[in-house]
Design an enzyme around this catalytic site. Sequence first.
Site: not given
Length: 743
Positions: A144, A29
Amino acid sequence: MERPPVQHGAVCGPWDMKDRLGTGGFGNVCLYQNRETGELKAIKSCRLELSVKNKERWCQEIQIMKRLNHPNVVKACDVPPEMDFLVNDVPHLAMEYCAGGDLRKLLNKPENCCGLKESQVLNLISDIGSGIQYLHENRIIHRDLKPENIVLQECNGKTVHKIIDLGYAKDLDQGSLCTSFVGTLQYLAPELFENKPYSVTVDYWSFGTMAFECIAGFRPFLHNMQPFTWHEKIKKKDHKHIYAYEEMSGEIRFSTSLPEPNNLCSIIVDKIETWLQLLLNWDPVQRGGGIDCGRPRCFMLMDQIFSLKIVHILNMTSAKIHSFHLQPEESLHTLQSRIERETGISTCNQELLLEMGVSLDPRKPASQCVIDGVKGWDSYMVYLFDKSKTVYEGPFQSRSLSECLNYIVQDSKVQLPIPQLRKVWAEAVHYVSGLKEDYSRLFQGQRAAMLSLLRFNTNLTKMKNTMVSASQQLDAKLQFFKRSIEIDLERYSDQMAYGISSEKMLRAWKEMEDKAVCFGKAGEIHFLDETIMGLHTEIVELQRSPCARRQGDVMEHLEQRAMELYKQLKPRSPDKAYSDSTEMVKILVQTVQGQDRVLKELFGHLSKLLGCKQKIIDLLPQIEMTVNNIKEADSSLMQMQAKRQREIWHLLKIACTQSSTRSLVTASGETPITSRTSAWSDQSSPQALFSMLTSKDKGREILRHTIDKNTDYQKLLSNLILQTQTTMEQTSLMSMDFSWLNQ
């Protein structure tokens, strides 16, 4: 095959790569900025060649992200055309950029080693809870949840938490529940860990684990152990156990309570413990508390927690914080009665100040102590002062040492294992920070007292100006009155020998002159004026005093040193099995000594503030009484002036009447009448008339007419003289009633 990471400064059309924000299991990212518009976007690109299954998961994340719209879930946005191409056979994912970093970064700060502040904890639970509910309502399980997948963004001065990374999310509409998972094990629900079927309650476990870590600074169940190790030890815990730790003997202990230290007030602790018991239930069916009114009970309890109105009151006489849960429409008087029971300060002696020095309004409900949207005692406080005291003795006993800290203070050279030393030093950092924060809160209370003093001083100045203005007006009117009455008395003396005179009126005027002298005493304000000027000078000196500014620099320096020591210890390998606490204990001792010094100065300055304020409080009634006396004197003076003017005008009326009478008498008095009568007699005697008639040959009718006319004129003149005499008798000044002068 792994794709080389994008280099810093790489260009893609008008977009420049500014930073690498993170690296996940399959992707990088990066932060891109548009050179032309300044727009920022987080671009997630695949760094590995993916299997068919993982390609599907990647594309599924993009599809899920694009259809979601919630303030606590990060938003997907359009990929710039210059980046709209495939990398490793999958497209880019463009997302909004959150400049605050992730929650892990926040938790890793040394100041948060024993948990976040209460306001931060409550804000995070509210945001993430709302985001999870939204995902579940859209039939999406995240699976998650962890601090690395929570990012922070500042929005209108408030920190907003957003859920990211839905790469492992499961869309319930896409098929049956999966039983395999490769996410982060430390936050993983037991059923996922055991590859069993799961439901939305897996997110509850992760959420509870993360919330516990934000409160305590570490995960709830044997956080130093690997997941495979603690899993077997924890699976048999009671459904109410929310915390497990290992003692030095190796024995595992369970608890239904949050560990100390933490930054939550007692009211919130009780509610949060009950809430965590629902989230950290090992049984996935019971986890979350079941469904109440169509919603999981854990979310219903969250709503109850955030609907609580809690007021946090710092008792400036003891340096202790008291928290009260306010009932709906509870009155301020009721709250003060509860405060009296806890502090011993009677309601009549309680002064409750807000941060800006404003006193609470007794006509309003107790909820005026609570600001909507503000949660946490660390963010908003009400300060309690005892009005019966102007001298605050302080300093007070520092917060007590925990058992661990007391152990190393007694023997700073004792060798402890690194994992245990981390926990002890974390408590030491929390203790040092706590002492600094205790001083900061007390300083804020002193500042509230100063602002309150300045508000009283403003009222004092206004009342002083009113008093001075009233005194000056009275003085001007007195000068006018005295001068005018002097002139009136002089003129009266000049004319009384030959004009109008009255002993009663003269005596009344002289009494007025004496009263005016007494009225002048009401306007004497020199003593009060000098006293007020002295208070103004004292307040200016208090404002300029070094004690009016923060004196916690030494404590802040010691806090930084403690944090640096903790940071140096944290990455050390457990292989270096033992170390002592000599340096940390030095910091602890120096911080306690530093706090004692600054608190002595603070309470000495606070006592001066409160003493000065009490002087103003004592002075205000005196000023008010003086102003009232001046107003009464002014009113009485004006009444005397009006009364005297009425008398003068009455005298003028008498004088005018006498003057008119004299003029009339002069115009029609005896001499003129005699002469006119003689002339008339001469002309109207019978002999003259007959002579005229003889000489002029007039008839008898003319003679009769003339006689009648003169007779009427004589009667009219006689009546006029009689009326004038009567008027003079009635208006004689000496015979008048002057009793009205005394009215």
